[in-house]
Design a protein around this motif. Sequence first.
Motif, PDB file in Angstrom:
ATOM      1  N   ALA A  73       0.615  -1.195   0.164  1.00 17.34           N
ATOM      2  CA  ALA A  73       0.161   0.630   0.088  1.00 17.34           C
ATOM      3  C   ALA A  73       1.031   1.167   0.057  1.00 17.34           C
ATOM      4  O   ALA A  73       0.849   2.346  -0.458  1.00 17.34           O
ATOM      5  N   LEU A  74       1.743   1.185   0.619  1.00 18.00           N
ATOM      6  CA  LEU A  74       2.822   2.204   0.779  1.00 18.00           C
ATOM      7  C   LEU A  74       3.671   2.300   0.357  1.00 18.00           C
ATOM      8  O   LEU A  74       4.068   3.979  -0.531  1.00 18.00           O
ATOM      9  N   TYR A  75       4.089   1.990  -0.942  1.00 17.11           N
ATOM     10  CA  TYR A  75       4.957   1.381  -2.341  1.00 17.11           C
ATOM     11  C   TYR A  75       3.481   2.656  -3.421  1.00 17.11           C
ATOM     12  O   TYR A  75       4.349   3.119  -4.059  1.00 17.11           O
ATOM     13  N   LEU A  76       2.541   1.740  -3.587  1.00 16.30           N
ATOM     14  CA  LEU A  76       1.564   2.297  -4.532  1.00 16.30           C
ATOM     15  C   LEU A  76       1.558   3.885  -3.899  1.00 16.30           C
ATOM     16  O   LEU A  76       1.178   4.837  -5.392  1.00 16.30           O
ATOM     17  N   MET A  77       1.517   4.316  -2.744  1.00 18.24           N
ATOM     18  CA  MET A  77       1.271   5.522  -2.395  1.00 18.24           C
ATOM     19  C   MET A  77       2.487   6.415  -2.402  1.00 18.24           C
ATOM     20  O   MET A  77       2.569   7.287  -3.139  1.00 18.24           O
ATOM     21  N   ALA A  78       3.635   5.929  -2.385  1.00 18.81           N
ATOM     22  CA  ALA A  78       4.698   6.714  -2.842  1.00 18.81           C
ATOM     23  C   ALA A  78       5.654   6.744  -4.097  1.00 18.81           C
ATOM     24  O   ALA A  78       5.905   7.924  -4.420  1.00 18.81           O
ATOM     25  N   LEU A  79       4.826   5.705  -5.510  1.00 17.06           N
ATOM     26  CA  LEU A  79       4.784   6.083  -6.726  1.00 17.06           C
ATOM     27  C   LEU A  79       3.950   7.587  -7.217  1.00 17.06           C
ATOM     28  O   LEU A  79       4.498   8.191  -8.187  1.00 17.06           O
ATOM     29  N   ARG A  80       2.591   6.959  -6.414  1.00 21.84           N
ATOM     30  CA  ARG A  80       1.559   8.238  -6.483  1.00 21.84           C
ATOM     31  C   ARG A  80       2.709   9.220  -6.676  1.00 21.84           C
ATOM     32  O   ARG A  80       2.368  10.644  -7.412  1.00 21.84           O
ATOM     33  N   GLN A  81       2.874   9.577  -5.840  1.00 20.00           N
ATOM     34  CA  GLN A  81       3.955  10.731  -4.844  1.00 20.00           C
ATOM     35  C   GLN A  81       5.102  11.306  -6.217  1.00 20.00           C
ATOM     36  O   GLN A  81       5.189  12.426  -6.697  1.00 20.00           O
ATOM     37  N   LEU A  82       6.229  10.362  -5.750  1.00 23.79           N
ATOM     38  CA  LEU A  82       6.704  10.035  -6.598  1.00 23.79           C
ATOM     39  C   LEU A  82       7.019  10.492  -8.593  1.00 23.79           C
ATOM     40  O   LEU A  82       7.956  11.105  -9.434  1.00 23.79           O
ATOM     41  N   ASP A  83       5.999  10.215  -8.864  1.00 26.29           N
ATOM     42  CA  ASP A  83       5.421  10.933 -10.365  1.00 26.29           C
ATOM     43  C   ASP A  83       3.912  10.325 -10.789  1.00 26.29           C
ATOM     44  O   ASP A  83       3.268   9.554 -10.543  1.00 26.29           O
ATOM     45  N   PRO A  84       3.584  11.294 -10.487  1.00 22.01           N
ATOM     46  CA  PRO A  84       2.041  12.309  -9.863  1.00 22.01           C
ATOM     47  C   PRO A  84       1.110  11.644 -12.085  1.00 22.01           C
ATOM     48  O   PRO A  84       0.564  11.466 -11.888  1.00 22.01           O
ATOM     49  N   GLY A  85       2.255  11.358 -12.796  1.00 22.75           N
ATOM     50  CA  GLY A  85       1.850  10.983 -14.150  1.00 22.75           C
ATOM     51  C   GLY A  85       1.164   9.615 -14.309  1.00 22.75           C
ATOM     52  O   GLY A  85       0.797   9.354 -15.750  1.00 22.75           O
TER      53      GLY A  85
END
Length: 195
Positions: A73-85
């Motif tokens: 779950a945190l990896y998905l959240m981090a990915l969204r934050q690191l690359d909003p595209g």
Amino acid sequence: GAHRGLEQGVDEASLSRPAVLSSGKEKFKLTGKIDRIDLDRNNKAAIHDYKSGIRASNIKTQHIFEGQSFQLALYLMALRQLDPGLAPVYAGYFQIADTDHCKHLPVLADRNRIQFLKPKDPALLPNDQFLNNHNLPLSLDEILDHSLKLASDKIKELMSGYFRHTRDPREPFCSSYCHLRKMCQKNMGKLERVL
């Protein structure tokens, strides 16, 4: 170039800075390594973590919902934050026993944005197993927000010196992988009184 980076064991797409995740007023930094990110033409992202032990097969959406597992779950959240595209829509494990045996284990998936799982796969969200306060099924994004809040709460507890085994003292989840299980002093009666 890319070849030189690979020779040195560095993925040039990797970022050295941590992801900063927010839950309400609380912020925390997350560092880690996502083993695999697959993208389609529409920038939908699927992440996979590689596991060699049996623990991955025991982790289900329920464990994320209950705050017993945070990684995917945190990896998905981090990915969204690191690359909003990118649109993170899936997370799961590849359980690798040996060179000939690899098992795909879905854990979190957006029912409306992926098509590669069977319609009744319990990882597909929303489903009737995970409901909000109004008895409506939670979406993947809502499960992620819920998991982030639980992680933030857990960090606050740890920072204040409060440690406990699990949210529910009867839950045997930790006994399958904890290397301290043989010497664990978990006393169910005492823990039940504290909770």
